[in-house]
Design an enzyme around this catalytic site. Structure first.
Site, PDB file in Angstrom:
ATOM      1  N   HIS A  53      -2.563  -8.727  21.522  1.00 44.39           N
ATOM      2  CA  HIS A  53      -3.496  -7.588  21.485  1.00 44.39           C
ATOM      3  C   HIS A  53      -3.458  -6.945  20.101  1.00 44.39           C
ATOM      4  CE1 HIS A  53      -5.249  -3.641  22.176  1.00 44.39           C
ATOM      5  NE2 HIS A  53      -4.104  -3.090  21.822  1.00 44.39           N
ATOM      6  N   ASP A  97     -25.933  -8.690  -5.175  1.00 43.80           N
ATOM      7  CA  ASP A  97     -25.147  -9.367  -4.141  1.00 43.80           C
ATOM      8  C   ASP A  97     -23.684  -9.122  -4.475  1.00 43.80           C
ATOM      9  OD1 ASP A  97     -23.985 -11.230  -2.264  1.00 43.80           O
ATOM     10  OD2 ASP A  97     -25.890 -12.284  -2.236  1.00 43.80           O
ATOM     11  N   TRP A 116       3.806  -7.524  17.410  1.00 42.11           N
ATOM     12  CA  TRP A 116       3.092  -7.909  16.184  1.00 42.11           C
ATOM     13  C   TRP A 116       3.997  -7.795  14.974  1.00 42.11           C
ATOM     14  CZ3 TRP A 116       1.285  -5.142  11.744  1.00 42.11           C
ATOM     15  CH2 TRP A 116       1.663  -3.798  11.698  1.00 42.11           C
ATOM     16  N   SER A 174      -7.856 -15.175   3.649  1.00 45.76           N
ATOM     17  CA  SER A 174      -9.185 -14.601   3.822  1.00 45.76           C
ATOM     18  C   SER A 174      -9.239 -13.168   3.289  1.00 45.76           C
ATOM     19  CB  SER A 174      -9.555 -14.632   5.304  1.00 45.76           C
ATOM     20  OG  SER A 174     -10.656 -13.813   5.554  1.00 45.76           O
ATOM     21  N   SER A 175      -8.245 -12.371   3.644  1.00 43.62           N
ATOM     22  CA  SER A 175      -8.230 -10.975   3.195  1.00 43.62           C
ATOM     23  C   SER A 175      -8.138 -10.867   1.686  1.00 43.62           C
ATOM     24  CB  SER A 175      -7.035 -10.235   3.784  1.00 43.62           C
ATOM     25  OG  SER A 175      -7.186 -10.073   5.151  1.00 43.62           O
ATOM     26  N   HIS A 185       3.410  -0.728   6.159  1.00 41.86           N
ATOM     27  CA  HIS A 185       2.897   0.625   5.987  1.00 41.86           C
ATOM     28  C   HIS A 185       1.629   0.668   5.147  1.00 41.86           C
ATOM     29  CE1 HIS A 185       2.571   4.813   6.497  1.00 41.86           C
ATOM     30  NE2 HIS A 185       2.210   4.838   5.235  1.00 41.86           N
ATOM     31  N   GLU A 243      -0.436  -1.533   5.046  1.00 41.51           N
ATOM     32  CA  GLU A 243      -1.416  -2.101   5.974  1.00 41.51           C
ATOM     33  C   GLU A 243      -2.081  -1.026   6.832  1.00 41.51           C
ATOM     34  OE1 GLU A 243      -2.852  -4.897   6.498  1.00 41.51           O
ATOM     35  OE2 GLU A 243      -3.666  -4.619   8.520  1.00 41.51           O
ATOM     36  N   TYR A 286      -2.716   1.892   5.998  1.00 46.39           N
ATOM     37  CA  TYR A 286      -3.710   2.576   5.157  1.00 46.39           C
ATOM     38  C   TYR A 286      -4.882   1.676   4.837  1.00 46.39           C
ATOM     39  CZ  TYR A 286      -0.998   6.638   5.364  1.00 46.39           C
ATOM     40  OH  TYR A 286      -0.357   7.719   5.879  1.00 46.39           O
ATOM     41  N   SER A 331     -16.852  10.005   5.142  1.00 51.41           N
ATOM     42  CA  SER A 331     -17.242  10.792   3.969  1.00 51.41           C
ATOM     43  C   SER A 331     -18.704  10.550   3.598  1.00 51.41           C
ATOM     44  CB  SER A 331     -16.357  10.457   2.766  1.00 51.41           C
ATOM     45  OG  SER A 331     -15.018  10.750   3.061  1.00 51.41           O
ATOM     46  N   HIS A 359      10.295   4.358   7.063  1.00 53.82           N
ATOM     47  CA  HIS A 359      10.185   5.336   8.163  1.00 53.82           C
ATOM     48  C   HIS A 359       9.925   4.623   9.495  1.00 53.82           C
ATOM     49  CE1 HIS A 359       5.636   5.916   7.115  1.00 53.82           C
ATOM     50  NE2 HIS A 359       5.766   4.962   7.994  1.00 53.82           N
ATOM     51  N   HIS A 360       9.657   3.331   9.460  1.00 57.80           N
ATOM     52  CA  HIS A 360       9.542   2.578  10.707  1.00 57.80           C
ATOM     53  C   HIS A 360      10.909   2.082  11.183  1.00 57.80           C
ATOM     54  CE1 HIS A 360       5.130   2.393  10.677  1.00 57.80           C
ATOM     55  NE2 HIS A 360       5.266   2.409   9.367  1.00 57.80           N
ATOM     56  N   THR A 407      -3.305  13.801   2.817  1.00 57.57           N
ATOM     57  CA  THR A 407      -4.067  13.603   4.050  1.00 57.57           C
ATOM     58  C   THR A 407      -4.705  14.917   4.485  1.00 57.57           C
ATOM     59  OG1 THR A 407      -2.409  11.957   4.644  1.00 57.57           O
ATOM     60  CG2 THR A 407      -3.952  12.590   6.355  1.00 57.57           C
ATOM     61  N   LYS A 462      -7.815  15.804   2.544  1.00 56.22           N
ATOM     62  CA  LYS A 462      -9.026  15.132   3.022  1.00 56.22           C
ATOM     63  C   LYS A 462      -9.621  15.849   4.218  1.00 56.22           C
ATOM     64  CE  LYS A 462      -8.714  10.504   1.422  1.00 56.22           C
ATOM     65  NZ  LYS A 462     -10.132  10.416   1.173  1.00 56.22           N
ATOM     66  N   ARG A 501       8.363   1.637  24.664  1.00 55.56           N
ATOM     67  CA  ARG A 501       7.162   0.819  24.568  1.00 55.56           C
ATOM     68  C   ARG A 501       7.521  -0.632  24.871  1.00 55.56           C
ATOM     69  NH1 ARG A 501       6.300   0.411  17.974  1.00 55.56           N
ATOM     70  NH2 ARG A 501       4.550  -0.906  18.537  1.00 55.56           N
TER      71      ARG A 501
HETATM   72  C1  HEM Z   1      -0.007  11.683   8.165  1.00 56.22           C
HETATM   73  C2  HEM Z   1       0.096  10.415   8.100  1.00 56.22           C
HETATM   74  C3  HEM Z   1       1.074   9.555   8.874  1.00 56.22           C
HETATM   75  C4  HEM Z   1       2.416   9.698   9.031  1.00 56.22           C
HETATM   76  C5  HEM Z   1       3.289  10.786   8.457  1.00 56.22           C
HETATM   77  C6  HEM Z   1       2.862   8.584   9.855  1.00 56.22           C
HETATM   78  C7  HEM Z   1       4.172   8.359  10.233  1.00 56.22           C
HETATM   79  C8  HEM Z   1       4.577   7.318  11.037  1.00 56.22           C
HETATM   80  C9  HEM Z   1       5.937   7.025  11.377  1.00 56.22           C
HETATM   81  C10 HEM Z   1       7.146   7.812  10.892  1.00 56.22           C
HETATM   82  C11 HEM Z   1       5.945   5.940  12.199  1.00 56.22           C
HETATM   83  C12 HEM Z   1       7.162   5.244  12.802  1.00 56.22           C
HETATM   84  C13 HEM Z   1       7.416   5.758  14.136  1.00 56.22           C
HETATM   85  C14 HEM Z   1       8.490   4.988  14.829  1.00 56.22           C
HETATM   86  O1  HEM Z   1       8.365   3.766  15.031  1.00 56.22           O
HETATM   87  O2  HEM Z   1       9.497   5.625  15.193  1.00 56.22           O
HETATM   88  C15 HEM Z   1       4.591   5.543  12.382  1.00 56.22           C
HETATM   89  C16 HEM Z   1       4.196   4.474  13.157  1.00 56.22           C
HETATM   90  C17 HEM Z   1       2.939   3.915  13.086  1.00 56.22           C
HETATM   91  N1  HEM Z   1       1.862   4.442  12.417  1.00 56.22           N
HETATM   92 FE1  HEM Z   1       1.801   6.194  11.417  1.00 56.22          FE
HETATM   93  N2  HEM Z   1       1.799   7.828  10.193  1.00 56.22           N
HETATM   94  C18 HEM Z   1       0.701   8.372   9.600  1.00 56.22           C
HETATM   95  C19 HEM Z   1      -0.575   7.881   9.662  1.00 56.22           C
HETATM   96  C20 HEM Z   1      -0.913   6.655  10.169  1.00 56.22           C
HETATM   97  C21 HEM Z   1      -2.169   6.006   9.978  1.00 56.22           C
HETATM   98  C22 HEM Z   1      -3.318   6.565   9.174  1.00 56.22           C
HETATM   99  C23 HEM Z   1      -2.111   4.823  10.629  1.00 56.22           C
HETATM  100  C24 HEM Z   1      -3.140   3.739  10.778  1.00 56.22           C
HETATM  101  C25 HEM Z   1      -4.392   3.869  10.657  1.00 56.22           C
HETATM  102  C26 HEM Z   1      -0.817   4.738  11.246  1.00 56.22           C
HETATM  103  C27 HEM Z   1      -0.413   3.678  12.022  1.00 56.22           C
HETATM  104  C28 HEM Z   1       0.830   3.543  12.544  1.00 56.22           C
HETATM  105  C29 HEM Z   1       1.252   2.427  13.347  1.00 56.22           C
HETATM  106  C30 HEM Z   1       0.393   1.198  13.718  1.00 56.22           C
HETATM  107  C31 HEM Z   1       2.569   2.654  13.701  1.00 56.22           C
HETATM  108  C32 HEM Z   1       3.448   1.810  14.618  1.00 56.22           C
HETATM  109  C33 HEM Z   1       3.857   0.542  14.037  1.00 56.22           C
HETATM  110  C34 HEM Z   1       4.681  -0.236  15.033  1.00 56.22           C
HETATM  111  O3  HEM Z   1       5.868   0.061  15.177  1.00 56.22           O
HETATM  112  O4  HEM Z   1       4.138  -1.144  15.676  1.00 56.22           O
HETATM  113  N3  HEM Z   1      -0.114   5.872  10.957  1.00 56.22           N
HETATM  114  N4  HEM Z   1       3.768   6.402  11.664  1.00 56.22           N
HETATM  115 CU   LIG Z   2       4.174   3.777   8.287  1.00 56.24          CU
END
Ligand code: HEM
Ligand SMILES: [Cu+2]
Ligand SMILES: [Cu+2]
Lengths: 528, 291
Positions: free
Chosen positions: A80, A109, A145, A172-173, A256, A258, A260, A271, A305-306, A331, A334, A453
């Protein structure tokens, strides 16, 4: 250029030998055709990924195992995410870039049309391989993933197919990103200086650099995984002197940025939309550009931070906490700019605007929960729970995906020459927004209450919110069939759209007829 | 329009299901009540940042929704054309930065405390396996395995689910209250994570690594948790149960267990074989819907 009502086939100046039928799509080098193919592909993947999500939610409707056995369940969560990220969101944005970047900068183009064709046609093969993994004896990838080693070293041929699919998606990307950068740097109409470019073009320019920087990192990580699996290396195996945590560092150095990559083009789309329907110029254009660049730059410095729970040294945890918190500042800028753009505008709320406003609103919920996740001691409680699941769906679904839907409604009349059904569009919006929140808001509570999860079954105390969430998910899924219906109807026919389409629309694309002829801006437009 | 109706039908069905749900209905909205000083600090920190976020959110979107209400074309509003305001822009960069500092200070203080595993009273080594835990009291060397004890019939919907469905084990980890317990974590195969929400601690158990965390449990009781890092097929089926007892009770329990373990190695093997290979999912369970 004068041929406002001519259809594409009547208008292929010079291109007399253009093939028809399937060969047209296989051999096309036209940015509009390729853009369309990317978007259709992304929509298809959204439905495939959505179906997997519904299987997951059906299993989680109540305690006990009903729909999927645990092994299949893990394959579903893994696929997924991979399908949504690499199949729906990223190709979707590339589709928007293909259509819009040349139209917005006055280019005839994309700069590298054959490369463009190639980078699209890699994708169907990559996803056939990825989804084909489900048919192998051991099933598809089941390590999430994030593909953490050593778990991903276990598993059968499905994992290898996934690794090759990721390589293909990466190629591709990267090719797509190169094309976008080259186009933006070389094909802008005279007078279209960088600081005059529409924000969507800016956000994609920065995104393209992120892609080129991090996709090779992911390729490296999965290649090491492959050699660990089959060729006797021990990059991630402590038994051979390797290090499982190193995989996570490499993965998140990609991962990370990614996230963004998946949100910056969404920022670009809204915007464009908000000023149009506020009938007012974007507030703080320069600061928007700088904030985007700042976010992109910082995104390289916060990856761990992950991984707060892997047991980093205190200094490392403190550093990654502070750096992550810092991202909240650009952020926030914006979000404030979007609100200020709306302030004292003369707003109307057609479907694209409804999507854009709700993206600002709902994305901020995800941004704020992101800020909470950055606080390390609290993250120890949140990490790997449904709180994180809620966080990233607020930024990814109500950020990236809903921004794309808004963008689709915004530009469909331009692309097809027809107006979509506004009433149905609004229905689609409200159903999506309401069911989205029913699905994901309760997941915050589940996470706080202690539900991890990626589990196929859960303790009784989590039942109620899971039921609510599953109901929301099915509503959300069904609502998207309405979206497909609206889009198809709009392509087939409907009220004619004029060149401007929206009263408040500004920009080069609105100077072209709707739909634009196959070849546009063959002589560069004049920019005031 | 008919699509709307079809979308709403499951919602109605669900409302019925929920209304008829038994009285145990757990609509918990926040972290569970803490039983260690660290968990209490985390809860305070969580509440602080949550409320700061809520206030910011209401402020920003109060402005936005006022604007969507007042600044509408349909109300005859004419669009202003401003697009810059340097003072405002500086202000809304600086104020968030200040708020971040306000959040960072208590977070740093708590984090420093959490990472200080020195001066502990006893150490427990935790090893993650696919899919169970091993606990070793490092001072006495006494160790045992701890596995899910929920019967398979309950998981496969062939029997009513018990109160602690999926959160019950054959051998609980017994710990004394009021003592600083140091946990030492590692794993044998893949990465797992040991997490008990009420204790406020979670850390990954990683093969080849040894990491540490600590807790002082202040209240006697049974505290439940789960593995929090995807570790394969039965990741959802390797719970954690901690029984906190008085120091005297703990000493008595450990003394007895360690002695009998030393006397007869059978004790350990016995506990291992209670639920041999408790791999829940080996049995086909894909069909019974609703059970
Ligand atoms: C203010 C901005 C953001 C902050 C401070 C932030 C912070 C964090 C942190 C600390 C985690 C880790 C949490 C954990 O696993 O314990 C996390 C997970 C995640 N964030 Fe954010 N995030 C932000 C914005 C975003 C944005 C814009 C996206 C995507 C469009 C995003 C997508 C994700 C995803 C996909 C995960 C989980 C990844 C995984 O473990 O599978 N975050 N975020
Ligand atoms: Cu992150
Ligand atoms: Cu696990």
């Amino acid at each position: 250029m004068a041929s406002i009502d001519t259809t594409v086939s009547h208008d292929n100046h010079g291109d007399h030998a253009q093939p028809y039928g399937i060969m047209r799509w296989l051999t096309t080098t036209n940015h509009k055709d390729i853009g369309t193919m990317y978007l259709v592909f992304a929509l298809l993947m959204l439905l495939v990924g959505g179906l997997m999500a519904l299987l997951i939610r059906a299993e989680l409707f109540e305690p006990g195992l009903q729909v999927l056995d645990p092994a299949r369940f893990n394959q579903m969560t893994t696929l997924h995410a991979l399908v949504m990220i690499f199949g729906a969101v990223m190709p979707g944005f590339v589709g928007f870039a293909n259509w819009q970047v040349p139209l917005m900068i006055g280019a005839p183009d994309m700069a590298l049309p054959r490369l463009n064709n190639f980078s699209f046609w890699i994708l169907p093969f990559a996803f056939t391989l990825l989804l084909g993994s489900l048919l192998t004896a051991d099933g598809g990838p089941a390590s999430g993933w994030t593909l953490y080693a050593p778990l991903s070293v276990q598993g059968g041929m499905g994992v290898d197919m996934t690794i090759f699919a990721i390589h293909m998606m990466g190629v591709s990307s990267i090719l797509g990103a190169i094309n976008i950068i080259v186009t933006i740097f070389n094909l802008r109409a005279p007078g279209m200086t960088l600081m005059k470019m529409p924000l969507f073009v800016w956000t994609w320019l920065i995104t393209a650099f992120l892609l080129i920087a991090v996709m090779p990192v992911l390729a490296g990580a999965v290649t090491m995984l492959l050699t660990d699996r089959h060729f006797g290396t021990a990059f991630f195996d402590p038994g051979g002197g390797g290090d499982p945590v190193m995989f996570q560092h490499i993965f998140w150095f990609f991962g990370h940025p990614e996230v963004y990559i998946m949100i910056l083009p969404a920022f670009g789309i809204i915007s464009q939309i908000i000023p149009t329907f506020a009938r007012k110029p974007l507030f703080g254009y320069d600061s928007m550009v700088f904030a985007t660049a700042a976010i992109a730059f910082l995104s390289f410095a916060v990856w761990a931070h992950h991984m707060f729970t892997v047991g980093m040294p205190l200094a490392g945890e403190l550093y990654f906490m502070y750096a992550t918190m810092l991202i909240a500042v650009p952020t926030g800028v914006k979000i404030f700019n979007w609100v200020a753009t709306m302030w004292r505008g003369a707003m109307t709320f057609e479907t694209p605007m409804l999507f854009a406003v709700s993206v600002v609103f709902l994305f901020t919920i995800g941004g704020l929960s992101g800020l909470m996740l950055a606080i390390v001691p609290a993250d120890f409680q949140y990490h790997d729970t449904y709180f994180v699941v809620a966080h990233f769906h607020y930024v990814l679904f109500s950020g990236a995906v809903m921004a794309m839907m808004g963008g689709a409604y915004y530009w469909l009349p331009k692309w097809t020459g027809h107006r979509y059904n506004e009433t149905l569009g609004k229905w689609h919006f409200w159903l999506t927004a309401v069911f989205f929140n029913i699905t994901f808001f309760p997941q915050h509570f589940l996470g706080l209450a202690g539900m991890p999860r990626r589990i196929p079954d859960y303790a009784l105390q989590f039942t109620e919110f899971n039921m609510v969430s599953t109901i929301g998910a099915f509503g959300l899924g069904i609502a998207q069939l309405l979206f497909v219906y609206i889009v198809v109807r709009c392509i087939i026919g409907g009220e004619r759209a004029d060149a401007r389409v929206w009263e408040g629309a500004e920009g080069l694309e609105w100077t072209l007829p709707s739909p634009p002829p196959a070849h546009t801006f063959t002589t560069p437009p004049k920019i005031a | 329009m008919s699509r709307t109706a079809s979308a709403l039908t499951p919602a109605l069905a669900a409302a019925l299901v929920l209304a008829s749900a038994p009285a145990r209905a757990a609509w918990d909205l926040n972290l569970p009540p803490p039983v260690t000083p660290l968990a209490a600090q985390i809860l305070d920190l969580h509440n602080l940042i949550l409320w700061i976020c809520v206030v910011i959110f209401i402020g920003v979107f109060g402005v936005m929704f006022y604007s969507t209400y007042a600044h509408r074309k349909s109300r005859g509003y004419r669009a202003a054309q401003f697009s810059h305001n340097t003072r405002l822009e500086i202000l809304w960069s600086v104020i968030p930065a200040v708020i971040l500092v306000v959040m960072a200070v208590p977070s740093t203080v708590t984090l420093i405390e959490m990472e200080d595993t020195t001066r502990s009273d006893l150490s427990v080594k935790i090893t993650g396996y696919q899919w169970f835990w091993e606990y070793e009291y490092m001072d006495s060397g006494y160790s045992f395995y701890s596995r899910l004890s929920t019967p398979r019939e309950q998981i496969e919907n062939r029997a009513a689910k018990g109160e602690h469905y999926l959160l019950e084990v054959d051998n609980e980890l017994v710990l004394p209250v009021g003592k600083k317990v140091r946990f030492v974590l590692t794993a044998n195969d893949v990465i797992h994570a040991w997490w008990v929400p009420k204790l406020g601690i979670k850390k990954d158990a990683i093969p080849g690594y040894v990491s540490e965390m600590w807790a002082v449990i202040e209240k006697e009781g049974v505290y439940r948790g789960q593995c929090a890092e995807l570790c394969g097929k039965d990741h959802g089926f390797m719970p954690i149960v901690v029984r906190a007892v008085s120091a005297a009770e703990f000493e008595a329990w450990l003394g007895e267990r360690a002695a009998s373990a030393a006397g007869a190695a059978e004790t350990v093997t016995e506990t291992v074989t209670i639920h041999p290979g408790a791999a829940v999912s080996d049995v086909d369970s894909t069909v019974t819907v609703g059970g």
